[in-house]
Design an enzyme around this catalytic site. Structure first.
Site, short mmCIF file in Angstrom:
data_model
loop_
_atom_site.label_atom_id
_atom_site.label_comp_id
_atom_site.label_asym_id
_atom_site.label_seq_id
_atom_site.Cartn_x
_atom_site.Cartn_y
_atom_site.Cartn_z
CG ASP A 188 52.75 39.86 28.05
OD1 ASP A 188 52.43 40.92 28.62
OD2 ASP A 188 51.92 39.10 27.52
CB SER A 189 54.61 45.45 28.53
OG SER A 189 55.27 45.31 29.77
CD GLU B 245 46.17 46.73 30.63
OE1 GLU B 245 46.72 45.67 31.00
OE2 GLU B 245 46.60 47.43 29.69
CE LYS C 22 50.43 40.94 34.53
NZ LYS C 22 49.85 40.79 33.17
CG ASP D 19 52.72 39.31 32.06
OD1 ASP D 19 51.72 38.84 32.62
OD2 ASP D 19 52.75 40.44 31.55
CD GLU E 282 47.11 39.48 29.09
OE1 GLU E 282 46.27 39.40 28.17
OE2 GLU E 282 48.16 40.13 29.01
O1 KIV Z 1 52.85 43.21 30.48
C1 KIV Z 1 52.69 44.10 31.32
O2 KIV Z 1 53.55 44.95 31.56
C2 KIV Z 1 51.42 44.13 32.02
C3 KIV Z 1 51.10 45.34 32.83
C4 KIV Z 1 50.94 46.51 31.96
C5 KIV Z 1 49.96 45.12 33.74
O3 KIV Z 1 50.68 43.21 31.93
#
Ligand code: KIV
Length: 287
Positions: free
Chosen positions: A59-60, A196, A128, A98, A130
């Site tokens: 989600d970056s 992280e 993924k 994510d 969090e």
């Molecule tokens: O969103 C993302 O790219 C991430 C990584 C930086 C671990 O969660």
């Protein structure tokens, strides 16, 4: 049944599609796991061609692609769009998508439905999430319906407001809480955990204690694998460059130079030439 095993030709050697059991085996065999982000078809092809084990559709994307200051505005529809584009590249790497903010925090039912969409509509092999002990109930429920979950603890960017910024976690007597989170997500059924922004010594301790792989970002060299954002390692994110990023290339000036040259050539009439133009005569040059 050999039809179940898919191979692809990669310059003479055959590469199999990466699976969750293979990732788990890599930890057992002491092989480091390589992870990079990708958000679209061309980058997924390039990253996969470079041989990574896992592509993370992070989600970056909200920061490095969409230009937000945080990942909080990212939506399910946006993550599905990015995940589908990556999956269309048919990568041999495992694709982990994510889960965006508020797609899983509101309860087990929402979490299962949205994680299911990422697998069914997005085509990812895993998701993924969090969160540590506070989200263990969600990780347990999603894992129980056979959706593999990579957990993410330490500096969790979706918790930016609680943390008061993107700050290293696990210092000043907080190490035990991070260790408890790591044990909780493993116990809840996560197949791996991203660590992280935590001290390297703490990440080493967690990696030694857990049986599932740890994937570090700003967590030192002792994790079982490493992940970075592709735009960061290529020098495409000029906004900020955290200490933990290593820049392997500096593409921004190259791209700027190409654009500057294009603009100059169009203005001067140097482009296009006959070479880039169609004649009346034949249908052979239709593309
Ligand atoms: O969103 C993302 O790219 C991430 C990584 C930086 C671990 O969660």
């Amino acid at each position: 049944m050999n039809v179940l095993i898919l191979f692809v030709s990669t310059g003479g050697c055959m590469k199999k599609k990466m699976t969750i059991p293979e990732i788990l085996k890599m930890k057992q065999n002491g092989q480091r796991i390589t992870v990079l982000t990708a958000y679209d078809f061309p980058f997924a092809r390039l990253v996969d061609g470079g041989g990574v084990d896992i592509i993370l559709v992070g989600d970056s994307a909200g920061v490095v692609v969409a230009g937000h200051d945080t990942t909080l505005p990212v939506t399910m529809d946006e993550m599905l769009y990015h995940t589908r584009a990556v999956v269309r590249a048919d990568p041999k790497a495992l694709v982990v998508a994510d889960m965006p903010f508020m797609s899983y925090q509101t309860g087990i039912e929402d979490a299962c439905r949205n994680c299911g969409r990422m697998i069914k509509e997005g085509g990812a092999q895993a998701v993924k999430i969090e969160g540590g002990s506070n989200l263990a109930h969600v990780i347990r429920a999603v894992s129980a319906i056979d959706i593999p979950v990579m957990a993410h603890i330490g500096l969790t960017p979706q918790s930016v407001h609680r943390m008061g910024g993107f700050r290293v976690q696990g210092r000043n007597g907080q190490a035990e809480r991070i260790m408890d989170d790591a044990l909780a997500v493993q116990e809840a059924g996560a197949f791996a955990v991203t660590l992280e922004g935590i001290p390297a010594a703490l990440a080493a301790e967690i990696s030694a204690r857990l049986t599932i792989p740890t994937i570090g970002i700003g967590a030192g060299p002792s994790c079982d694998g490493q992940v970075l954002v592709i735009h960061d390692i290529l020098g495409l994110c000029e906004k900020y460059s955290p200490k933990f990023v290593k820049r392997y290339s500096d593409l921004a000036p190259l791209i700027s130079a190409a654009v500057t040259q294009y603009v100059a050539e169009v203005r001067s009439g140097e482009f296009p030439t006959e070479e880039h133009s169609f004649s009346c005569g034949s249908d052979e040059d239709n593309q």
